[in-house]
Design a protein around this motif. Structure first.
Motif, PDB file in Angstrom:
ATOM      1  N   GLY A 149     -38.721 -24.000  30.293  1.00 34.88           N
ATOM      2  CA  GLY A 149     -37.637 -24.267  31.230  1.00 34.88           C
ATOM      3  C   GLY A 149     -36.446 -24.905  30.554  1.00 34.88           C
ATOM      4  O   GLY A 149     -35.285 -24.501  30.789  1.00 34.88           O
ATOM      5  N   PHE A 150     -36.696 -25.874  29.694  1.00 35.36           N
ATOM      6  CA  PHE A 150     -35.583 -26.517  28.981  1.00 35.36           C
ATOM      7  C   PHE A 150     -34.932 -25.570  27.975  1.00 35.36           C
ATOM      8  O   PHE A 150     -33.714 -25.649  27.733  1.00 35.36           O
ATOM      9  CB  PHE A 150     -36.055 -27.801  28.302  1.00 35.36           C
ATOM     10  N   GLU A 151     -35.720 -24.682  27.385  1.00 36.51           N
ATOM     11  CA  GLU A 151     -35.143 -23.696  26.460  1.00 36.51           C
ATOM     12  C   GLU A 151     -34.111 -22.827  27.181  1.00 36.51           C
ATOM     13  O   GLU A 151     -33.023 -22.563  26.652  1.00 36.51           O
ATOM     14  CB  GLU A 151     -36.252 -22.818  25.884  1.00 36.51           C
ATOM     15  N   VAL A 152     -34.429 -22.420  28.401  1.00 29.60           N
ATOM     16  CA  VAL A 152     -33.515 -21.570  29.162  1.00 29.60           C
ATOM     17  C   VAL A 152     -32.313 -22.362  29.672  1.00 29.60           C
ATOM     18  O   VAL A 152     -31.193 -21.853  29.705  1.00 29.60           O
ATOM     19  CB  VAL A 152     -34.282 -20.883  30.313  1.00 29.60           C
ATOM     20  N   LEU A 153     -32.521 -23.629  30.037  1.00 29.41           N
ATOM     21  CA  LEU A 153     -31.374 -24.475  30.374  1.00 29.41           C
ATOM     22  C   LEU A 153     -30.433 -24.600  29.176  1.00 29.41           C
ATOM     23  O   LEU A 153     -29.204 -24.598  29.338  1.00 29.41           O
ATOM     24  CB  LEU A 153     -31.840 -25.866  30.817  1.00 29.41           C
ATOM     25  N   GLY A 154     -31.019 -24.677  27.984  1.00 25.99           N
ATOM     26  CA  GLY A 154     -30.214 -24.767  26.769  1.00 25.99           C
ATOM     27  C   GLY A 154     -29.405 -23.515  26.481  1.00 25.99           C
ATOM     28  O   GLY A 154     -28.408 -23.562  25.739  1.00 25.99           O
ATOM     29  N   ALA A 171     -34.282 -21.581  34.954  1.00 29.72           N
ATOM     30  CA  ALA A 171     -35.390 -22.367  34.406  1.00 29.72           C
ATOM     31  C   ALA A 171     -36.667 -22.122  35.190  1.00 29.72           C
ATOM     32  O   ALA A 171     -37.763 -22.072  34.619  1.00 29.72           O
ATOM     33  CB  ALA A 171     -35.033 -23.855  34.417  1.00 29.72           C
ATOM     34  N   ALA A 172     -36.536 -21.952  36.511  1.00 33.38           N
ATOM     35  CA  ALA A 172     -37.719 -21.683  37.336  1.00 33.38           C
ATOM     36  C   ALA A 172     -38.356 -20.354  36.957  1.00 33.38           C
ATOM     37  O   ALA A 172     -39.590 -20.236  36.942  1.00 33.38           O
ATOM     38  CB  ALA A 172     -37.336 -21.686  38.816  1.00 33.38           C
ATOM     39  N   VAL A 173     -37.539 -19.345  36.679  1.00 30.16           N
ATOM     40  CA  VAL A 173     -38.074 -18.061  36.215  1.00 30.16           C
ATOM     41  C   VAL A 173     -38.862 -18.275  34.930  1.00 30.16           C
ATOM     42  O   VAL A 173     -39.982 -17.768  34.764  1.00 30.16           O
ATOM     43  CB  VAL A 173     -36.948 -17.041  36.003  1.00 30.16           C
ATOM     44  N   ALA A 174     -38.278 -19.046  34.005  1.00 30.33           N
ATOM     45  CA  ALA A 174     -38.919 -19.277  32.712  1.00 30.33           C
ATOM     46  C   ALA A 174     -40.223 -20.052  32.860  1.00 30.33           C
ATOM     47  O   ALA A 174     -41.242 -19.705  32.252  1.00 30.33           O
ATOM     48  CB  ALA A 174     -37.959 -20.026  31.787  1.00 30.33           C
ATOM     49  N   VAL A 175     -40.205 -21.118  33.671  1.00 32.93           N
ATOM     50  CA  VAL A 175     -41.409 -21.930  33.857  1.00 32.93           C
ATOM     51  C   VAL A 175     -42.493 -21.119  34.558  1.00 32.93           C
ATOM     52  O   VAL A 175     -43.661 -21.132  34.155  1.00 32.93           O
ATOM     53  CB  VAL A 175     -41.088 -23.206  34.664  1.00 32.93           C
ATOM     54  N   LEU A 227     -28.410 -16.178  34.191  1.00 36.80           N
ATOM     55  CA  LEU A 227     -28.791 -15.439  32.979  1.00 36.80           C
ATOM     56  C   LEU A 227     -29.530 -14.153  33.335  1.00 36.80           C
ATOM     57  O   LEU A 227     -30.187 -14.068  34.380  1.00 36.80           O
ATOM     58  CB  LEU A 227     -29.705 -16.305  32.106  1.00 36.80           C
ATOM     59  N   PRO A 228     -29.477 -13.152  32.460  1.00 33.91           N
ATOM     60  CA  PRO A 228     -30.289 -11.950  32.667  1.00 33.91           C
ATOM     61  C   PRO A 228     -31.767 -12.254  32.440  1.00 33.91           C
ATOM     62  O   PRO A 228     -32.122 -13.195  31.721  1.00 33.91           O
ATOM     63  CB  PRO A 228     -29.756 -10.978  31.613  1.00 33.91           C
ATOM     64  N   ALA A 240     -28.899 -30.339  35.745  1.00 35.04           N
ATOM     65  CA  ALA A 240     -27.798 -31.281  35.526  1.00 35.04           C
ATOM     66  C   ALA A 240     -26.747 -31.235  36.618  1.00 35.04           C
ATOM     67  O   ALA A 240     -25.996 -32.198  36.810  1.00 35.04           O
ATOM     68  CB  ALA A 240     -27.151 -31.000  34.162  1.00 35.04           C
ATOM     69  N   ASP A 241     -26.675 -30.134  37.366  1.00 36.13           N
ATOM     70  CA  ASP A 241     -25.711 -30.017  38.457  1.00 36.13           C
ATOM     71  C   ASP A 241     -26.275 -30.477  39.797  1.00 36.13           C
ATOM     72  O   ASP A 241     -25.537 -30.564  40.787  1.00 36.13           O
ATOM     73  CB  ASP A 241     -25.238 -28.567  38.591  1.00 36.13           C
ATOM     74  N   GLY A 242     -27.570 -30.724  39.849  1.00 39.55           N
ATOM     75  CA  GLY A 242     -28.190 -31.133  41.097  1.00 39.55           C
ATOM     76  C   GLY A 242     -28.873 -30.014  41.856  1.00 39.55           C
ATOM     77  O   GLY A 242     -29.316 -30.217  42.994  1.00 39.55           O
ATOM     78  N   ASN A 243     -28.961 -28.802  41.270  1.00 39.50           N
ATOM     79  CA  ASN A 243     -29.757 -27.738  41.888  1.00 39.50           C
ATOM     80  C   ASN A 243     -31.228 -28.138  41.867  1.00 39.50           C
ATOM     81  O   ASN A 243     -31.701 -28.764  40.905  1.00 39.50           O
ATOM     82  CB  ASN A 243     -29.572 -26.423  41.135  1.00 39.50           C
ATOM     83  N   LEU A 244     -31.962 -27.746  42.906  1.00 37.02           N
ATOM     84  CA  LEU A 244     -33.362 -28.139  43.035  1.00 37.02           C
ATOM     85  C   LEU A 244     -34.254 -26.918  43.184  1.00 37.02           C
ATOM     86  O   LEU A 244     -33.889 -25.951  43.854  1.00 37.02           O
ATOM     87  CB  LEU A 244     -33.572 -29.022  44.277  1.00 37.02           C
ATOM     88  N   VAL A 245     -35.438 -26.993  42.576  1.00 36.54           N
ATOM     89  CA  VAL A 245     -36.479 -25.984  42.780  1.00 36.54           C
ATOM     90  C   VAL A 245     -37.819 -26.690  42.919  1.00 36.54           C
ATOM     91  O   VAL A 245     -38.182 -27.524  42.085  1.00 36.54           O
ATOM     92  CB  VAL A 245     -36.556 -24.972  41.613  1.00 36.54           C
TER      93      VAL A 245
END
Length: 557
Positions: free
Chosen positions: A41-46, A54-58, A144-145, A375-380
Motif C-alpha cells: 500500500g505504501f509503495e503505491v502511495l509513493g 493503496a486499497a487495490v494494492a493491499v 493510477l492504472p 495524506a489527503d484524508g481519504n478513508l478506506v
C-alpha cells in the motif's frame, strides 16, 4: 405514521453529518494483516496513488500472502470516503449465487443439510466479486492504472514469499480437504504434506491472473478466454457455474448505514452486510446508558443484551437488498432501540427463546480486514474473505487462486445453523443471483476532533468485535490497545456468551452466571482487527494491528 417518523429521523441524522473535507493529515496510515500487504500500500502511495489505489494494492497483496483468508476467488466490502467531495459509499463485491443454485443440492439422502457440500468443493463456491471491485475502485476512485496498483502483488506472487505460522496452522487444519483437489494440493501441499516454516510459496499462475486483470480489466476475468477456462474447470469437478453467471456479475455501489453515536457520525456497511444494521441497533441501545459510569459485570451484561437483540433481528429480517425488502429505517431508528432497551432487565439475562418474533420454525472464521487513511484524508475500510480457512479448498488449474465457500453463508436449510452457528430464514435463502448475508462490518467513526477506521475478520463475531473496538475507542484506548483487548460475544443463538481465555476473572464469571448468563470459553483467540485513527486537533495518525496475528503491521509515514 410511526414508520414515517422513523424515516424522517433517519434523514435528519444524515443531513446533520459533520463534514471535514478541507482537513488533511499530511501523512498516511495503513494497518493490515500482513507486513507485505501494508508495504504494498505504501509503495503505491509513493507512486502518487491515493487511498483507493493503496486499497487495490493491499487487497491484491493479501490475496497473495494470506490465501487462507481472502483472495480474488472471494468477495469483499470496501467502505470509501472521498475527501474531495465528501462522497461515502460501500462497494459491494459480495459473492453471487450461480444461476443453477438449488438448495436441494446441499441436502443428503435424508433431507438433512450436508455440511461437506456447503463448505468443501465446487458447489460451495459463489461467483467471485473481488476482481470486479479492484477494477471498479481503480477506474472510479483511484489515480493510477491497475498495472501500477497491482504491480506489488504480481511481484509477490511471481517471486514468492514465506507463509507465516498462522497460514501454515490453518493449512494443517484443512489439509485433508485440500488434498482432495489436485489444483489446491499441488499449490499448497508440496510432496503431499504441510510444509514447514521457511517454505517459499511461488504462484506464477496467480501472477498471470493478476496481469490479465491489470491488462484487460473486468472483461479479462469475467468474459472471454479466461472465463471459459474458469467455468470449464469448475464444471469438470462437479460445480455449477456458467459463462452467463460470470458475465452477470457487477459491483454494486451501496449507500452506507449512517447514524449518530455520542456526537459522532458512524458510517458502516449496509446489506447484504448485516453488520451495519446490527451495529446501529447495538450502539443505539447502549446510547441510552452512561457507559462511562457503568463498569465491570453490569456493563458487560448490558452490552451482551444489546448484542442478543441485534442478532435476533439479523436472523429474521436481513438478506440481499436486491431481492428482499427490509425495514432498515425502523431497525436503525433510536425509537426502535428505545423499545429494545426497555426490555432489558438491569440485573437479569433475557433468555433468547423468550424474545418475540423470531421465526425459528420457518427459518466467514477466516477473513481479513485493512484500514487506510491517506495524506489527503481519504478513508478506506475493507473486509474481504473466502469464508472458512482456504475457502472451498479448490483451485482451478492455471488460475492460482482458491474458490470461496460462501454458499454456506446462505440459510441453505431454514433454521439450521451455518458453520458459524448463525441461523436464518427465507430472507437469506439461496436463490439464483442472490448475494448471501455477511457479517463483515467495515466502519468509520467521525467526530468533531478525530476519526477512526476499523474492521476485523471473525465470522459471526465480526460485528461484536467492531462494537467492542468502538466502545474502547470512546473510552480512550489507542488503536493498538483496542485491537488487542480481550473479547466476548453473544449472537442470540446459541444462548451463550463466548469468551476468550482470561477475558473475565473468576468472580466476574460467577456474577454473570448469577444473572442467568451461560459462558463458554474458546480454546483459541478470535479475530484479527486492524484499525487506524486520526486526531485532527494534534494532527497525529495512529495505527494498530492485532497481536493475535503473526504478520500484521500498522505503519504511519
Amino acid at each position: 405514521m410511526m414508520q414515517l417518523r422513523r424515516y424522517f429521523l433517519a434523514c435528519v441524522l444524515v443531513l446533520a453529518l459533520p463534514v471535514h473535507a478541507a482537513e488533511k493529515p499530511g501523512k498516511a496510515a495503513i494497518a493490515s494483516a500482513h507486513k507485505l500487504a501494508t508495504e504494498a500500500g505504501f509503495e503505491v502511495l509513493g507512486m502518487g496513488g491515493n487511498a483507493f489505489d493503496a486499497a487495490v494494492a493491499v487487497s491484491a497483496a493479501l490475496s497473495v500472502v494470506e490465501p487462507q483468508s481472502s483472495g480474488i476467488g472471494g468477495g469483499a466490502f470496501f467502505l470509501l470516503h472521498r475527501v474531495s467531495d465528501g462522497r461515502q459509499v460501500m462497494l459491494d463485491a459480495r459473492e453471487m449465487a450461480p444461476g443453477a443454485t438449488d438448495a436441494r443440492q446441499y441436502l443428503d439422502a435424508k433431507g438433512e443439510l450436508d455440511r461437506d457440500k456447503s463448505v468443501n468443493g465446487p458447489l460451495a463456491a459463489g461467483i467471485p466479486g473481488e476482481p470486479a471491485a479492484l477494477v471498479w475502485m481503480a477506474e472510479h476512485y483511484g489515480k493510477l492504472p491497475l498495472k501500477k496498483s497491482l504491480a506489488p502483488a504480481i511481484r509477490l506472487a511471481r517471486n514468492g514469499f514465506a507463509p507465516d505460522a498462522r497460514s501454515l496452522m490453518f493449512l494443517g487444519l484443512r489439509k485433508d480437504v485440500i488434498a482432495r483437489d489436485p489444483g489446491a494440493s499441488a499449490l499448497f501441499l508440496p510432496k503431499g504434506t504441510v510444509p514447514v516454516q521457511g517454505w517459499v510459496l511461488k504462484n506464477p499462475d496467480l501472477a498471470k491472473t493478476l496481469e490479465i486483470i491489470a491488462d484487460k480489466g473486468h472483461a479479462g476475468f469475467y468474459s472471454g478466454e479466461y472465463a471459459t477456462k474458469l467455468v470449464d474447470g469448475v464444471k469438470k469437478i462437479g460445480g455449477n457455474w456458467s459463462l452467463d453467471d460470470l458475465a452477470r456479475y457487477q459491483v454494486k455501489e451501496r449507500e452506507p448505514i449512517v447514524f449518530q453515536y455520542r456526537g459522532h457520525q458512524v458510517v458502516t456497511a449496509p446489506p447484504p452486510s448485516s453488520g451495519g444494521i446490527a451495529l446501529a441497533e447495538m450502539l443505539n441501545i447502549l446510547q441510552g446508558y452512561d457507559l462511562s459510569k457503568i463498569r465491570g459485570v453490569e456493563r458487560t451484561h448490558l452490552v451482551v443484551e444489546a448484542m442478543r437483540r441485534a442478532y435476533r433481528d439479523r436472523a429474521e429480517y436481513l438478506g440481499d437488498p436486491d431481492f428482499v425488502k427490509m425495514p432498515v429505517a425502523e431497525l436503525i431508528s433510536p425509537l426502535y432501540a428505545a423499545g429494545l432497551r426497555a426490555s432489558i432487565h438491569p440485573k437479569k439475562a433475557t433468555p433468547s427463546d423468550s424474545l418475540p418474533g423470531f421465526m425459528a420454525p420457518a427459518q466467514g472464521t477466516d477473513t481479513t480486514h485493512f484500514s487506510i487513511i491517506d495524506a489527503d484524508g481519504n478513508l478506506v475500510a475493507a473486509t474481504q474473505t473466502v469464508n472458512l480457512p482456504y475457502g472451498a479448498a479448490v483451485v482451478v488449474p492455471g488460475t492460482g487462486f482458491l474458490l470461496n465457500n460462501e454458499m454456506d453463508d446462505f440459510a441453505l436449510k431454514a433454521g439450521v445453523p451455518n458453520a458459524y452457528g448463525l441461523v436464518g430464514g427465507d430472507a437469506n435463502a439461496p436463490r439464483p443471483y442472490r448475494r448471501p448475508l455477511s457479517s463483515m462490518t467495515p466502519t468509520f467513526v467521525v467526530g468533531p476532533e478525530r476519526t477512526l477506521v476499523i474492521g476485523t475478520p471473525g465470522g459471526s463475531r465480526i460485528i461484536t468485535m467492531v462494537l467492542e473496538g468502538i466502545l474502547a475507542w470512546f473510552d480512550g484506548d489507542a488503536p493498538q490497545k483496542l485491537v488487542d483487548n480481550k473479547r466476548y460475544h453473544h449472537q442470540f443463538l446459541p444462548d451463550v456468551i463466548s469468551i476468550e481465555k482470561d477475558t473475565f476473572s473468576l468472580d466476574e464469571r460467577k456474577q454473570l452466571q448469577q444473572m442467568g448468563h451461560t459462558l463458554s470459553e474458546g480454546e483459541r483467540p478470535w479475530g484479527f482487527m486492524n484499525a487506524v485513527d486520526w486526531n485532527r486537533q494534534s494532527g497525529e495518525l495512529r495505527g494498530g494491528s492485532d497481536s493475535r496475528g503473526v504478520s500484521g503491521t500498522a505503519l504511519v509515514k
